[in-house]
Design a protein around this motif. Structure first.
Motif, PDB file in Angstrom:
ATOM      1  N   UNK A  60     -22.957 -18.411  -7.310  1.00  0.00           N
ATOM      2  CA  UNK A  60     -24.297 -17.784  -8.082  1.00  0.00           C
ATOM      3  C   UNK A  60     -24.676 -18.322  -9.240  1.00  0.00           C
ATOM      4  N   UNK A  61     -23.691 -18.844 -10.168  1.00  0.00           N
ATOM      5  CA  UNK A  61     -23.862 -19.229 -11.431  1.00  0.00           C
ATOM      6  C   UNK A  61     -24.637 -20.613 -11.102  1.00  0.00           C
ATOM      7  N   UNK A  62     -23.721 -21.430 -10.378  1.00  0.00           N
ATOM      8  CA  UNK A  62     -24.229 -23.015 -10.155  1.00  0.00           C
ATOM      9  C   UNK A  62     -25.723 -22.872  -9.579  1.00  0.00           C
ATOM     10  N   UNK A  63     -26.206 -22.256  -8.655  1.00  0.00           N
ATOM     11  CA  UNK A  63     -27.214 -22.128  -7.890  1.00  0.00           C
ATOM     12  C   UNK A  63     -28.601 -22.004  -8.763  1.00  0.00           C
ATOM     13  N   UNK A  64     -28.262 -21.127 -10.046  1.00  0.00           N
ATOM     14  CA  UNK A  64     -29.327 -20.925 -11.004  1.00  0.00           C
ATOM     15  C   UNK A  64     -29.235 -21.768 -11.968  1.00  0.00           C
ATOM     16  N   UNK A  65     -28.014 -22.188 -12.560  1.00  0.00           N
ATOM     17  CA  UNK A  65     -27.808 -22.814 -14.033  1.00  0.00           C
ATOM     18  C   UNK A  65     -28.215 -24.508 -13.733  1.00  0.00           C
ATOM     19  N   UNK A  66     -27.708 -24.882 -12.407  1.00  0.00           N
ATOM     20  CA  UNK A  66     -28.091 -26.365 -12.196  1.00  0.00           C
ATOM     21  C   UNK A  66     -29.819 -26.677 -12.277  1.00  0.00           C
ATOM     22  N   UNK A  67     -30.396 -25.970 -11.431  1.00  0.00           N
ATOM     23  CA  UNK A  67     -31.859 -26.235 -11.514  1.00  0.00           C
ATOM     24  C   UNK A  67     -32.354 -26.157 -12.977  1.00  0.00           C
ATOM     25  N   UNK A  68     -32.028 -24.937 -13.659  1.00  0.00           N
ATOM     26  CA  UNK A  68     -32.531 -24.761 -14.927  1.00  0.00           C
ATOM     27  C   UNK A  68     -32.143 -25.937 -15.893  1.00  0.00           C
ATOM     28  N   UNK A  69     -30.972 -26.398 -15.985  1.00  0.00           N
ATOM     29  CA  UNK A  69     -30.389 -27.360 -16.822  1.00  0.00           C
ATOM     30  C   UNK A  69     -31.189 -28.578 -16.460  1.00  0.00           C
ATOM     31  N   UNK A  70     -31.352 -29.044 -15.119  1.00  0.00           N
ATOM     32  CA  UNK A  70     -31.952 -30.296 -15.004  1.00  0.00           C
ATOM     33  C   UNK A  70     -33.540 -30.174 -15.110  1.00  0.00           C
ATOM     34  N   UNK A  77     -37.276 -24.866  -7.997  1.00  0.00           N
ATOM     35  CA  UNK A  77     -38.093 -25.671  -8.788  1.00  0.00           C
ATOM     36  C   UNK A  77     -39.220 -24.763  -9.568  1.00  0.00           C
ATOM     37  N   UNK A  78     -39.934 -23.872  -8.877  1.00  0.00           N
ATOM     38  CA  UNK A  78     -40.823 -23.360  -9.419  1.00  0.00           C
ATOM     39  C   UNK A  78     -40.214 -22.285 -10.253  1.00  0.00           C
ATOM     40  N   UNK A  79     -39.240 -21.429 -10.341  1.00  0.00           N
ATOM     41  CA  UNK A  79     -38.761 -20.876 -11.477  1.00  0.00           C
ATOM     42  C   UNK A  79     -38.433 -21.516 -12.946  1.00  0.00           C
ATOM     43  N   UNK A  80     -38.155 -22.605 -12.719  1.00  0.00           N
ATOM     44  CA  UNK A  80     -38.099 -23.654 -14.083  1.00  0.00           C
ATOM     45  C   UNK A  80     -39.448 -23.954 -14.620  1.00  0.00           C
ATOM     46  N   UNK A  81     -40.172 -24.027 -13.621  1.00  0.00           N
ATOM     47  CA  UNK A  81     -41.803 -24.541 -13.951  1.00  0.00           C
ATOM     48  C   UNK A  81     -42.523 -23.154 -14.530  1.00  0.00           C
ATOM     49  N   UNK A  82     -42.430 -22.022 -14.025  1.00  0.00           N
ATOM     50  CA  UNK A  82     -43.341 -21.111 -14.103  1.00  0.00           C
ATOM     51  C   UNK A  82     -42.781 -20.211 -15.545  1.00  0.00           C
ATOM     52  N   UNK A  83     -41.672 -20.531 -15.926  1.00  0.00           N
ATOM     53  CA  UNK A  83     -41.552 -19.499 -17.111  1.00  0.00           C
ATOM     54  C   UNK A  83     -41.218 -20.733 -18.360  1.00  0.00           C
ATOM     55  N   UNK A  84     -41.396 -20.084 -19.598  1.00  0.00           N
ATOM     56  CA  UNK A  84     -40.949 -20.683 -20.823  1.00  0.00           C
ATOM     57  C   UNK A  84     -39.509 -20.382 -21.160  1.00  0.00           C
TER      58      UNK A  84
END
Length: 514
Positions: free
Chosen positions: A143-153, A400-407
Motif C-alpha cells: 500500500x505504501x509502495x504503490x503510492x510512494x514510488x510513483x510520487x517519488x519518481x 501517473x495522473x495523481x502525480x501530475x494533477x496535484x501540486x
C-alpha cells in the motif's frame, strides 16, 4: 545555439541520465515489483498451503478442520493483502511529509523483510496464523509502495519523461506478477516443499533497496518546497540531470512554492473540502475505481477456467497463465515507450475501451460456448485483448495522473485518497466477486463492462491531456474547470484571497490544526 542549450536545461528536453535510470530501477524493483509478486504468489501453491493449514490444525486438535472454516481461513489469507494495502495507503500522508519520499521507501522495507522472514519460517514454526498476519504486513508494504514510488519518481523526472518514468512502477508490478507465476510452477517452487521459500523470496528486493537507495538523492521538490532547503535541492537536481545549470527547474519549483504558500500543507480533510482541487480529486477517485472495478482480478481469476474449457490440458493451464503474465509485461513495456508520444488521455480511453468491448464479447462467448464450438477460442481472444487494454491504460496511467494533477502541497493527501480507493476497491472485488460469480455466472462481466463505459465517458469529458506540461500549467487547466483563479506571484495574492473568499485562509488554519 545559446537558445538551444538553455532549452536543454529547462527540463523540457531532460534526458535519461544514469543516476535517474538507476534510482528509477531501484525504487521500482525494490518496491513495486513486490506488490505484483505478492498479488499472485499464493495462487499456485494454494492447495499445498491449505493442506498445511489442515495438517497443522489436525496436529493441534486431533480433528481435521471443517470445510467452512478452511474456506474462511483461505479467504483471510487472500484478502488480508488488500486490507493491509488500504492501511498502508492511510500511512502515506504522515510518512512522506515527515520522512521524505526516499525515507518512506527505506522505512517501508522493514515491513517486507519482517513479513518475508515470518512467512519463510511459518512451516517450521508450524503456525498458519503467522502467514495470515504476514499477508497483512506485506499488504501495508504494498500500500505504501504503490503510492510512494510513483510520487517519488514523478517528482524526480524531467517533464518530458514524467509519463514514461511514471509507468515503470506498473511495469515492475507486472514483472512481479510474472516472476511469481514462473517461480510458482510445480517444477520450481509451487509444490509441497517449496512454498515457504516462494513466500519468503519477497524480502530479497527489499534488502537490495535498503542497501542501495540511500546513495541516491531525495526528491528535489520535497527538499525545496517542503523542507525549504534550496542548496540540497539544487545538488539533487544537478546529480539527477547530469548538468550544473538547473536554474529554470529551481525557478519553476519556486513559482509552485509561492503559489502554494497561502494554502499550507493539505490534509485529506482539507483536500476534500477545497474547491480549487475539486475536479482533480473526483478524477482520481473515478480513475482508481475504474481501474480496480473494471474486473481485472476477475479476468485473471477466470482465465484458467476459460482456457480449460477451450480444451487446454489441466496440467498445461499454469503455463498459459504464465504466458498471460508475459503479455501483461510486454504491453506495459510498450506503454512506457508510447505514453510521451500518444499522451495520457489517448491511452486511458483506448485502454478502458478495449476492456469494455472485451468484457461485453466475453459475456456472449461464455454463454454460447456450450452450443457454438469456436466460442471458447473467442473467449481466449477476449481475455488477451482485455489484458492488453488494462496494461496500456487502465493499470499504469491513473497513478501517473495523481502525480501530475496535484501540486506539492496536495500531492501526498491526493495519493492517500487515490491509494485508499484503489485498495478498498481491490478488496471489495476480491470479496464480492465469488458471490457475484455464483449468482450471475458469466453475466458478471456485464457489470464490469458498464463500469468501463462509465469511466470512459468521464475521462472523455473531464480529464485533460497532461503530457509535457509543468505542474503549474496542468494546475491552470484544472483551475478553469474548478472556476477558481490561481495566483502566480506575490502581487496577485491579494486578488486571489478575494476570489477564494478566504477559503485558503481557513484551509491554512485547518491544516495546521490537523
Amino acid at each position: 545555439e545559446k537558445q538551444e542549450s538553455s532549452d536543454n536545461n529547462e527540463g523540457s528536453k531532460g534526458k535519461m541520465t544514469p543516476v535517474l535510470a538507476v534510482v528509477t530501477l531501484i525504487s521500482a524493483f525494490g518496491s513495486s515489483f513486490q506488490y505484483g509478486y505478492n498479488v499472485s504468489v499464493i495462487s499456485s501453491p494454494a492447495p499445498y498451503m491449505r493442506d498445511f493449514y489442515n495438517q497443522t490444525y489436525f496436529n493441534r486438535n486431533g480433528v481435521l478442520m471443517d470445510g467452512g472454516f478452511q474456506t474462511l481461513l483461505w479467504s483471510l489469507t487472500v484478502s488480508m493483502y488488500p486490507l493491509g494495502g488500504f492501511f498502508g495507503s492511510l500511512m502515506v500522508w504522515p510518512l512522506v511529509n515527515n520522512c521524505g519520499r526516499k525515507g518512506t521507501l527505506l522505512i517501508n522495507n522493514l515491513f517486507s523483510i519482517v513479513a518475508a522472514i515470518l512467512m519463510g519460517t511459518s512451516e517450521i514454526a508450524k503456525t498458519f496464523e503467522i502467514i495470515i498476519f504476514s499477508r497483512f504486513l506485506v499488504g501495508i508494504y504494498a500500500g505504501l509502495a504503490s503510492n510512494v514510488v510513483p510520487m517519488f519518481l514523478g517528482e524526480l523526472s524531467p517533464r518530458n519523461l514524467r509519463g514514461a518514468i511514471g509507468i515503470v512502477p506498473q511495469l515492475f508490478i507486472s514483472v512481479g506478477i510474472l516472476v511469481a507465476q514462473i517461480f510458482g510452477l510445480d517444477v520450481i517452487l509451487g509444490n509441497a516443499e517449496g512454498w515457504p521459500v516462494l513466500l519468503g523470496l519477497t524480502g530479497i528486493p527489499s534488502l537490495i533497496q535498503l542497501l542501495v537507495l540511500p546513495f541516491f538523492p531525495e526528491s528535489p521538490r520535497y527538499l525545496l518546497i517542503q523542507k525549504g532547503n534550496e542548496e540540497q535541492a539544487r545538488k539533487a537536481l544537478q546529480k539527477l540531470r547530469g548538468w550544473t545549470d538547473v536554474d529554470d527547474e529551481i525557478e519553476e519549483m519556486r513559482q509552485e512554492d509561492r503559489s502554494e504558500k497561502e494554502e499550507g500543507q493539505f490534509s485529506v480533510l482539507s483536500l476534500c473540502t477545497f474547491k480549487g482541487l475539486r475536479w482533480q480529486l473526483i478524477s482520481i477517485i473515478v480513475m482508481m475505481m475504474g481501474q480496480q472495478l473494471s474486473g481485472v482480478n476477475a479476468v485473471f481469476y477466470y482465465a484458467e477456467r476459460i482456457f480449460q474449457s477451450a480444451g487446454v490440458d489441466k496440467n498445461n493451464v499454469q503455463y498459459v497463465t504464465v504466458s498471460i503474465g508475459g503479455i501483461n509485461v510486454i504491453m506495459t513495456l510498450l506503454a512506457v515507450f508510447i505514453v510521451e508520444s500518444l499522451g495520457r488521455r489517448v491511452l486511458l480511453l483506448a485502454g478502458f475501451g478495449l476492456c469494455c468491448v472485451s468484457c461485453a464479447v466475453l459475456t456472449l462467448a461464455l454463454n454460447l460456448q456450450t452450443t457454438v464450438s469456436w466460442m471458447s477460442y473467442l473467449s481466449i481472444v477476449c481475455v488477451v485483448v482485455y489484458i492488453v487494454g488494462h496494461a496500456i491504460g487502465a493499470s499504469p496511467i491513473p497513478f501517473v495522473m495523481i502525480t501530475e494533477m496535484f501540486l506539492q502541497s496536495s500531492r501526498p493527501a491526493a495519493f492517500m485518497v487515490g491509494g485508499s480507493v484503489h485498495w478498498l476497491c481491490n478488496f471489495t472485488v476480491g470479496f464480492v466477486f465469488l458471490y457475484m460469480e455464483a449468482g450471475l455466472g458469466p453475466y458478471s462481466f456485464l457489470i464490469f463492462c458498464a463500469i468501463c463505459l462509465a469511466t470512459i465517458v468521464y475521462i472523455f469529458i473531464v480529464v485533460p491531456e497532461t503530457k509535457n506540461k509543468t505542474f503549474m500549467e496542468i494546475n491552470k487547466i484544472m483551475a478553469k474547470r474548478n472556476k477558481v483563479e490561481i495566483q502566480e506571484d506575490k502581487e496577485e495574492l491579494k486578488d486571489f484571497q478575494a476570489v477564494s473568499d478566504g477559503q485558503a485562509k481557513k484551509k491554512a488554519i485547518s491544516s495546521s490544526e490537523l
